[in-house]
Design a protein around this motif. Structure first.
Motif, PDB file in Angstrom:
ATOM      1  N   GLU A  13     -21.538  38.084   5.713  1.00  0.00           N
ATOM      2  CA  GLU A  13     -22.077  39.726   4.914  1.00  0.00           C
ATOM      3  C   GLU A  13     -20.474  39.845   5.991  1.00  0.00           C
ATOM      4  N   ASP A  14     -20.142  39.658   6.872  1.00  0.00           N
ATOM      5  CA  ASP A  14     -18.589  40.452   7.665  1.00  0.00           C
ATOM      6  C   ASP A  14     -17.525  40.229   7.094  1.00  0.00           C
ATOM      7  N   LYS A  15     -17.250  38.399   6.457  1.00  0.00           N
ATOM      8  CA  LYS A  15     -16.349  37.941   6.020  1.00  0.00           C
ATOM      9  C   LYS A  15     -15.831  37.911   4.363  1.00  0.00           C
ATOM     10  N   LEU A  16     -17.196  38.629   3.833  1.00  0.00           N
ATOM     11  CA  LEU A  16     -17.193  38.880   2.393  1.00  0.00           C
ATOM     12  C   LEU A  16     -16.999  40.289   2.502  1.00  0.00           C
ATOM     13  N   ILE A  17     -17.253  41.457   3.217  1.00  0.00           N
ATOM     14  CA  ILE A  17     -16.377  42.915   3.347  1.00  0.00           C
ATOM     15  C   ILE A  17     -14.840  42.843   3.428  1.00  0.00           C
ATOM     16  N   GLU A  18     -14.491  42.583   4.477  1.00  0.00           N
ATOM     17  CA  GLU A  18     -13.837  42.267   4.506  1.00  0.00           C
ATOM     18  C   GLU A  18     -12.355  42.162   3.058  1.00  0.00           C
ATOM     19  N   ASN A  19     -13.519  41.024   2.654  1.00  0.00           N
ATOM     20  CA  ASN A  19     -12.404  41.634   0.781  1.00  0.00           C
ATOM     21  C   ASN A  19     -12.449  42.393   0.297  1.00  0.00           C
ATOM     22  N   LEU A  20     -13.691  42.595   0.050  1.00  0.00           N
ATOM     23  CA  LEU A  20     -14.297  44.289  -0.898  1.00  0.00           C
ATOM     24  C   LEU A  20     -13.201  44.998  -0.131  1.00  0.00           C
ATOM     25  N   GLU A  21     -13.302  45.172   0.601  1.00  0.00           N
ATOM     26  CA  GLU A  21     -12.377  46.169   1.375  1.00  0.00           C
ATOM     27  C   GLU A  21     -10.920  46.131   0.888  1.00  0.00           C
ATOM     28  N   LYS A  22     -10.710  45.214   0.521  1.00  0.00           N
ATOM     29  CA  LYS A  22      -8.776  44.742  -0.101  1.00  0.00           C
ATOM     30  C   LYS A  22      -9.821  45.463  -1.490  1.00  0.00           C
ATOM     31  N   CYS A  23     -10.199  44.792  -2.063  1.00  0.00           N
ATOM     32  CA  CYS A  23     -11.148  44.969  -3.828  1.00  0.00           C
ATOM     33  C   CYS A  23     -10.699  47.063  -3.755  1.00  0.00           C
ATOM     34  N   LYS A  24     -11.501  47.308  -3.049  1.00  0.00           N
ATOM     35  CA  LYS A  24     -11.854  48.951  -3.235  1.00  0.00           C
ATOM     36  C   LYS A  24     -10.163  49.382  -3.266  1.00  0.00           C
ATOM     37  N   LYS A  25      -9.560  48.957  -1.565  1.00  0.00           N
ATOM     38  CA  LYS A  25      -8.033  49.179  -1.985  1.00  0.00           C
ATOM     39  C   LYS A  25      -7.193  49.221  -3.203  1.00  0.00           C
ATOM     40  N   LEU A  26      -7.045  48.206  -3.766  1.00  0.00           N
ATOM     41  CA  LEU A  26      -6.648  47.314  -5.288  1.00  0.00           C
ATOM     42  C   LEU A  26      -7.114  48.307  -6.473  1.00  0.00           C
ATOM     43  N   LYS A  27      -8.306  49.107  -6.582  1.00  0.00           N
ATOM     44  CA  LYS A  27      -9.024  50.106  -6.619  1.00  0.00           C
ATOM     45  C   LYS A  27      -8.115  51.257  -6.923  1.00  0.00           C
ATOM     46  N   GLU A  28      -8.442  52.348  -5.662  1.00  0.00           N
ATOM     47  CA  GLU A  28      -8.178  53.183  -5.554  1.00  0.00           C
ATOM     48  C   GLU A  28      -6.045  53.199  -5.974  1.00  0.00           C
ATOM     49  N   LEU A  29      -5.566  52.908  -5.222  1.00  0.00           N
ATOM     50  CA  LEU A  29      -4.115  52.707  -5.593  1.00  0.00           C
ATOM     51  C   LEU A  29      -3.871  51.993  -7.145  1.00  0.00           C
ATOM     52  N   SER A  30      -4.306  51.442  -7.645  1.00  0.00           N
ATOM     53  CA  SER A  30      -3.797  50.801  -9.174  1.00  0.00           C
ATOM     54  C   SER A  30      -5.012  51.694 -10.890  1.00  0.00           C
ATOM     55  N   GLY A  31      -5.880  51.730 -10.678  1.00  0.00           N
ATOM     56  CA  GLY A  31      -7.143  52.364 -11.067  1.00  0.00           C
ATOM     57  C   GLY A  31      -7.331  51.364 -12.410  1.00  0.00           C
ATOM     58  N   VAL A  32      -7.592  50.405 -11.579  1.00  0.00           N
ATOM     59  CA  VAL A  32      -7.860  49.254 -12.411  1.00  0.00           C
ATOM     60  C   VAL A  32      -9.311  49.025 -12.413  1.00  0.00           C
ATOM     61  N   LYS A  33     -10.314  48.088 -12.728  1.00  0.00           N
ATOM     62  CA  LYS A  33     -11.553  48.247 -11.740  1.00  0.00           C
ATOM     63  C   LYS A  33     -11.821  46.598 -12.486  1.00  0.00           C
ATOM     64  N   LEU A  34     -12.541  46.719 -11.474  1.00  0.00           N
ATOM     65  CA  LEU A  34     -12.967  44.683 -10.742  1.00  0.00           C
ATOM     66  C   LEU A  34     -14.150  44.304 -11.238  1.00  0.00           C
ATOM     67  N   VAL A  35     -14.586  43.182 -12.291  1.00  0.00           N
ATOM     68  CA  VAL A  35     -15.587  42.689 -12.472  1.00  0.00           C
ATOM     69  C   VAL A  35     -15.818  40.996 -12.229  1.00  0.00           C
ATOM     70  N   LEU A  36     -16.786  41.045 -10.862  1.00  0.00           N
ATOM     71  CA  LEU A  36     -17.049  39.308 -10.323  1.00  0.00           C
ATOM     72  C   LEU A  36     -17.064  38.989 -11.866  1.00  0.00           C
ATOM     73  N   ALA A  37     -16.466  37.472 -11.571  1.00  0.00           N
ATOM     74  CA  ALA A  37     -16.203  36.535 -12.398  1.00  0.00           C
ATOM     75  C   ALA A  37     -17.927  35.093 -11.676  1.00  0.00           C
ATOM     76  N   LEU A  38     -18.871  35.470 -12.748  1.00  0.00           N
ATOM     77  CA  LEU A  38     -19.799  35.251 -12.111  1.00  0.00           C
ATOM     78  C   LEU A  38     -19.506  33.751 -12.468  1.00  0.00           C
ATOM     79  N   LYS A  39     -18.529  32.904 -13.565  1.00  0.00           N
ATOM     80  CA  LYS A  39     -18.747  31.271 -13.459  1.00  0.00           C
ATOM     81  C   LYS A  39     -18.355  31.297 -11.609  1.00  0.00           C
ATOM     82  N   CYS A  40     -17.597  31.600 -11.378  1.00  0.00           N
ATOM     83  CA  CYS A  40     -17.099  30.546  -9.730  1.00  0.00           C
ATOM     84  C   CYS A  40     -17.994  31.203  -8.889  1.00  0.00           C
ATOM     85  N   PHE A  41     -18.930  32.438  -8.807  1.00  0.00           N
ATOM     86  CA  PHE A  41     -20.644  32.674  -7.611  1.00  0.00           C
ATOM     87  C   PHE A  41     -21.114  34.053  -8.467  1.00  0.00           C
TER      88      PHE A  41
END
Length: 376
Positions: A13-41
């Motif tokens: 979980e802690d490693k997953l949250i590290e990546n998710l925090e980067k996702c959060k930052k990208l969203k805040e800076l760019s306005g992009v929306k992120l949808v999880l690709a279920l074909k991968c996970f």
């Protein structure tokens, strides 16, 4: 965790949250929306960790749509290379967006889509960034998406958005930026008439050293230039370096090289290692070690091996090894080849607690192949 029977996947979980925090930052800076690709996970037992950070899920087949709708919520994007009529009927009322791969499918099935679901079309920009020809979405004669030269003149009247998927493990901001410039040069007139654009997955923005701010700036620039809501479809970027496959050495054999055979197989449990000929990484290995081994699978396929690695001390039967970075495109591709024991799936929470997400046994193997015997 030595009491856990191998093989097993361990999601941290802690490693997953590290990546998710980067996702959060990208969203805040760019306005992009992120949808999880279920074909991968698609391991929905940890969606409660991921859901607060992302905007929904995207799918490549009907069952993924259903899973995302039922277990993740938020936006549900449906895409398929080839829908049947029944597929569309099954998923359209569960989706916020449905993306068709061709104009013929769009024209055949769009009338089945309710007003609550927005209709999109996949375009093929005929440029990409992919290290493997097998995974190149712009390879010659590719069936994925519609080329600009054959777009119907009134296509913008039939759709509200488009999807470009043109990357595979792209770790370069400049490379991705060049692809966006190519899209601007070739599709500006169409984009000006649309509401949203998905730029697909394969943008490895959680990779160590990736310039997240530069990516955000480029995404924001593109979105404002064309007046569209942008989406990215991260899969590997969300789960990279979050999950281990833990195995046990069951034998050591010699044929000019020493091979440590483990109780797992790339063919059954880590298929992309075999498909793309990309050696796995063993956490316990030491590149300066004096003891070299092939880490071999327990399947009967001669070329089925995880990697070659060196160790500081000789390996022993009964020793556990950690196949690192085993989250993406693994659990979604598990199969019962050779009747090999299927890995259990666990999650280690940030507080250290280990939770069982799923485990499998002989009855699962048997039931997958038949539920009834043929009457004599």
């Amino acid at each position: 965790m030595t009491e856990l029977a191998t093989p097993y996947f361990m999601i941290h979980e802690d490693k997953l949250i590290e990546n998710l925090e980067k996702c959060k930052k990208l969203k805040e800076l760019s306005g992009v929306k992120l949808v999880l690709a279920l074909k991968c996970f698609s391991t929905w037992g940890v969606f409660n960790i991921i859901e607060p950070y992302l905007d929904g899920t995207t799918s490549s087949g009907p069952y993924e749509v259903m899973l995302g709708h039922e277990t993740f919520g938020k936006e549900t994007h449906a895409y398929s290379v080839g829908y049947s009529e029944q597929d569309v009927l099954d998923v359209a009322n569960k989706s916020d967006k449905i993306i068709f791969n061709s104009q013929s499918q769009l024209n055949r099935f769009a009338h089945l889509v309710p007003d609550s679901c927005k209709v999109g079309l996949r375009l093929n920009p005929q440029r990409s960034a992919a290290g493997q020809d097998l995974a190149d979405p712009a390879r010659p004669f590719c069936r994925l998406g519609v080329r600009k030269s054959i777009l119907e003149s009134n296509i913008a009247e039939k759709i509200s958005g488009v999807m470009f998927h043109m990357n595979c493990e792209n770790k370069s901001v400049s490379s991705f930026s060049a692809l966006l410039d190519h899209i601007t040069e070739n599709f500006s007139d169409l984009l000006a008439k649309l509401e949203w654009v998905s730029l697909g997955g394969g943008v490895f923005f959680t990779y160590p050293g990736y310039d997240l701010e530069a990516l955000a700036e480029k995404l924001k620039e593109f979105s404002e230039l064309h007046g569209v809501q942008l989406y990215l479809e991260p899969g590997e970027a969300v789960v990279t370096k979050t999950t281990d496959l833990v195995v046990t050495v069951v034998d050591i054999v010699e044929n000019k090289k020493l091979t440590a055979i483990v109780d797992s197989a790339t063919e059954a449990h880590r298929l992309d290692t075999l498909i793309y000929n990309e050696p796995a990484t063993v956490a316990e290995a030491d590149e300066d070690g004096e003891h070299a081994y092939v880490i071999g699978s327990c399947s009967c396929l001669a070329g089925d091996q995880f990697c070659e690695a060196k160790f500081a001390v000789p390996l022993e039967v009964g020793q556990r090894l950690t196949i690192a970075d085993s989250g993406g495109y693994t659990m979604v591709k598990l199969n019962w080849f050779n009747g090999i024991k299927m890995p259990a799936i666990y999650c280690q929470r940030s507080n250290g607690e280990v939770e069982l997400l799923n485990q499998f046994g002989y009855e699962d193997f048997k039931r997958m192949l038949s539920i009834n015997s043929v009457s004599q």
